[in-house]
Write an enzyme that holds these catalytic residues in place. Structure first.
Site, mmCIF file in Angstrom:
data_model
loop_
_atom_site.group_PDB
_atom_site.id
_atom_site.type_symbol
_atom_site.label_atom_id
_atom_site.label_comp_id
_atom_site.label_asym_id
_atom_site.label_seq_id
_atom_site.Cartn_x
_atom_site.Cartn_y
_atom_site.Cartn_z
ATOM 1 N N LYS A 45 -16.558 -43.540 -2.101
ATOM 2 C CA LYS A 45 -16.648 -44.587 -1.117
ATOM 3 C C LYS A 45 -16.911 -44.005 0.272
ATOM 4 O O LYS A 45 -17.323 -44.710 1.190
ATOM 5 C CB LYS A 45 -15.311 -45.347 -1.046
ATOM 6 C CG LYS A 45 -14.888 -45.979 -2.351
ATOM 7 C CD LYS A 45 -13.448 -46.515 -2.200
ATOM 8 C CE LYS A 45 -12.909 -46.993 -3.504
ATOM 9 N NZ LYS A 45 -11.456 -47.288 -3.434
ATOM 10 N N GLU A 100 -24.363 -37.952 1.877
ATOM 11 C CA GLU A 100 -22.979 -37.523 1.601
ATOM 12 C C GLU A 100 -22.149 -37.542 2.885
ATOM 13 O O GLU A 100 -22.659 -37.255 3.966
ATOM 14 C CB GLU A 100 -22.983 -36.094 1.045
ATOM 15 C CG GLU A 100 -22.873 -36.001 -0.457
ATOM 16 C CD GLU A 100 -21.484 -36.316 -0.984
ATOM 17 O OE1 GLU A 100 -20.714 -37.038 -0.323
ATOM 18 O OE2 GLU A 100 -21.153 -35.834 -2.083
ATOM 19 N N ASP A 104 -17.632 -29.780 0.895
ATOM 20 C CA ASP A 104 -16.529 -28.819 1.048
ATOM 21 C C ASP A 104 -16.886 -27.574 0.224
ATOM 22 O O ASP A 104 -17.702 -26.767 0.660
ATOM 23 C CB ASP A 104 -15.247 -29.528 0.586
ATOM 24 C CG ASP A 104 -13.990 -28.730 0.806
ATOM 25 O OD1 ASP A 104 -14.030 -27.700 1.489
ATOM 26 O OD2 ASP A 104 -12.938 -29.134 0.279
ATOM 27 N N LYS A 132 -18.188 -28.447 5.669
ATOM 28 C CA LYS A 132 -17.143 -27.420 5.807
ATOM 29 C C LYS A 132 -17.708 -26.146 5.202
ATOM 30 O O LYS A 132 -17.266 -25.678 4.154
ATOM 31 C CB LYS A 132 -15.906 -27.841 4.993
ATOM 32 C CG LYS A 132 -14.903 -28.683 5.718
ATOM 33 C CD LYS A 132 -13.628 -28.727 4.896
ATOM 34 C CE LYS A 132 -12.938 -30.031 5.028
ATOM 35 N NZ LYS A 132 -11.772 -30.155 4.152
ATOM 36 N N PHE A 153 -8.349 -30.522 6.891
ATOM 37 C CA PHE A 153 -8.464 -31.818 6.235
ATOM 38 C C PHE A 153 -8.751 -32.870 7.293
ATOM 39 O O PHE A 153 -8.033 -32.974 8.290
ATOM 40 C CB PHE A 153 -7.185 -32.156 5.464
ATOM 41 C CG PHE A 153 -7.329 -33.412 4.652
ATOM 42 C CD1 PHE A 153 -8.016 -33.420 3.449
ATOM 43 C CD2 PHE A 153 -6.788 -34.610 5.114
ATOM 44 C CE1 PHE A 153 -8.177 -34.587 2.714
ATOM 45 C CE2 PHE A 153 -6.935 -35.790 4.369
ATOM 46 C CZ PHE A 153 -7.627 -35.772 3.177
ATOM 47 N N ASP A 160 -10.933 -40.800 3.842
ATOM 48 C CA ASP A 160 -9.596 -41.387 3.696
ATOM 49 C C ASP A 160 -8.509 -40.348 3.458
ATOM 50 O O ASP A 160 -8.775 -39.172 3.192
ATOM 51 C CB ASP A 160 -9.580 -42.338 2.492
ATOM 52 C CG ASP A 160 -9.602 -41.572 1.161
ATOM 53 O OD1 ASP A 160 -10.409 -40.628 1.037
ATOM 54 O OD2 ASP A 160 -8.794 -41.888 0.264
ATOM 55 N N ARG A 166 -10.146 -44.901 6.509
ATOM 56 C CA ARG A 166 -11.622 -44.860 6.449
ATOM 57 C C ARG A 166 -12.245 -45.575 7.636
ATOM 58 O O ARG A 166 -13.352 -45.244 8.055
ATOM 59 C CB ARG A 166 -12.129 -45.545 5.162
ATOM 60 C CG ARG A 166 -11.785 -44.820 3.877
ATOM 61 C CD ARG A 166 -12.562 -45.438 2.728
ATOM 62 N NE ARG A 166 -12.023 -45.102 1.429
ATOM 63 C CZ ARG A 166 -12.290 -43.988 0.756
ATOM 64 N NH1 ARG A 166 -13.074 -43.076 1.285
ATOM 65 N NH2 ARG A 166 -11.761 -43.771 -0.427
HETATM 66 P P1 5GP Z 1 -16.345 -30.481 -2.835
HETATM 67 O O1 5GP Z 1 -16.731 -30.709 -4.260
HETATM 68 O O2 5GP Z 1 -17.512 -30.186 -1.944
HETATM 69 O O3 5GP Z 1 -15.275 -29.425 -2.714
HETATM 70 O O4 5GP Z 1 -15.611 -31.779 -2.333
HETATM 71 C C1 5GP Z 1 -16.298 -32.878 -1.871
HETATM 72 C C2 5GP Z 1 -15.411 -34.093 -1.841
HETATM 73 O O5 5GP Z 1 -14.031 -33.753 -1.512
HETATM 74 C C3 5GP Z 1 -15.850 -35.022 -0.743
HETATM 75 O O6 5GP Z 1 -16.869 -35.901 -1.198
HETATM 76 C C4 5GP Z 1 -14.571 -35.727 -0.374
HETATM 77 O O7 5GP Z 1 -14.358 -36.794 -1.257
HETATM 78 C C5 5GP Z 1 -13.498 -34.692 -0.618
HETATM 79 N N1 5GP Z 1 -13.114 -33.981 0.612
HETATM 80 C C6 5GP Z 1 -13.359 -32.688 0.924
HETATM 81 N N2 5GP Z 1 -12.845 -32.373 2.114
HETATM 82 C C7 5GP Z 1 -12.267 -33.495 2.586
HETATM 83 C C8 5GP Z 1 -11.553 -33.788 3.809
HETATM 84 O O8 5GP Z 1 -11.345 -32.960 4.715
HETATM 85 N N3 5GP Z 1 -11.096 -35.060 3.944
HETATM 86 C C9 5GP Z 1 -11.292 -36.019 2.993
HETATM 87 N N4 5GP Z 1 -10.794 -37.229 3.232
HETATM 88 N N5 5GP Z 1 -11.934 -35.763 1.835
HETATM 89 C C10 5GP Z 1 -12.437 -34.513 1.637
#
Ligand code: 5GP
Length: 202
Positions: A45, A100, A104, A132, A153, A160, A166
């Site tokens: 979302k 996106e 992360d 990130k 974070f 969220d 959000r």
């Molecule tokens: P990745 O697979 O790149 O490690 O993670 C991506 C997903 O992790 C993002 O689409 C999001 O849903 C969640 N995510 C990663 N970092 C954060 C953050 O700092 N805050 C929030 N709310 N969600 C995050």
């Protein structure tokens, strides 16, 4: 939304700066996709606010479609992803831009790109608002990138914690994650003094 940032949060990117950068990304896409009609694929979302603002800065014809995925493993960072809700349209032969909210480790996006690539779009690019990059563990090509952010974070502008925050119009870094985990609603009253809806008794 204005006022004092609650203790335990830090204002990382304010609404005006976000708005300016989203407009620039929209201009970049308008230039690069001139004469075409890209499909903006948004991942539910978190990316919905970004998509809604970005789409209004595209001065070309475009479509939007949505996907919902869930991640498994510690912190959702195992790279094991399941499609909960698929796109409504066929992207074969189309120009696709994945919109996106945040990248992360990159594992989620890597999985998504493989799934979409297998559907043989004419082109496939990523437009990610927050990156990130210091946490990246897979190699990804992000053609359109809003902001590089530190390893923290973040909440707000679509992102969220426990489904709330959000709708904050700025991006906040959570300096006291433990406090937020202990009481997920702890900052709601600071941002929304009149809050008193059903969530307040969750
Ligand atoms: P990745 O697979 O790149 O490690 O993670 C991506 C997903 O992790 C993002 O689409 C999001 O849903 C969640 N995510 C990663 N970092 C954060 C953050 O700092 N805050 C929030 N709310 N969600 C995050």
């Amino acid at each position: 939304m204005s006022g004092v940032t609650p203790e335990g949060l830090e204002l990382l990117i304010d609404a005006a700066t976000l708005s300016q950068r989203v407009a620039e990304l929209g201009a970049d896409l308008t230039r690069d996709y001139a004469g075409r009609c890209p499909v903006l694929v948004s991942v539910l979302k978190g990316a919905t606010l970004f998509l809604a603002d970005l789409a209004r800065h595209l001065e070309i014809d475009c479509e939007v479609d949505f996907m919902s995925i869930s991640s498994f493993g510690a912190g959702g960072a195992s790279g094991v992803v399941r499609i909960e809700q698929d796109l409504s349209g066929n992207i074969e032969g189309r120009d696709v831009v994945v919109v996106e909210d945040i990248v992360d480790t990159g594992l989620t996006l890597q999985y998504l790109m493989r799934v979409l690539e297998a559907r043989r779009p004419a082109s496939l690019e990523v437009c990610a608002l927050f990156d990130k990059d210091v946490r990246r563990i897979v190699d990804l090509d992000i053609a359109y990138r809003g902001f590089s952010i530190p390893d923290t974070f973040v909440i707000g502008y679509g992102l969220d914690h426990d489904e709330v925050y959000r709708n904050l119009d700025s991006l906040y870094s959570v300096t006291d994650v433990n406090a937020l985990v202990a009481v997920p609603q702890r900052y709601v009253g600071s941002f929304f003094p009149d809050a008193g809806g059903p969530n307040q008794s969750r």
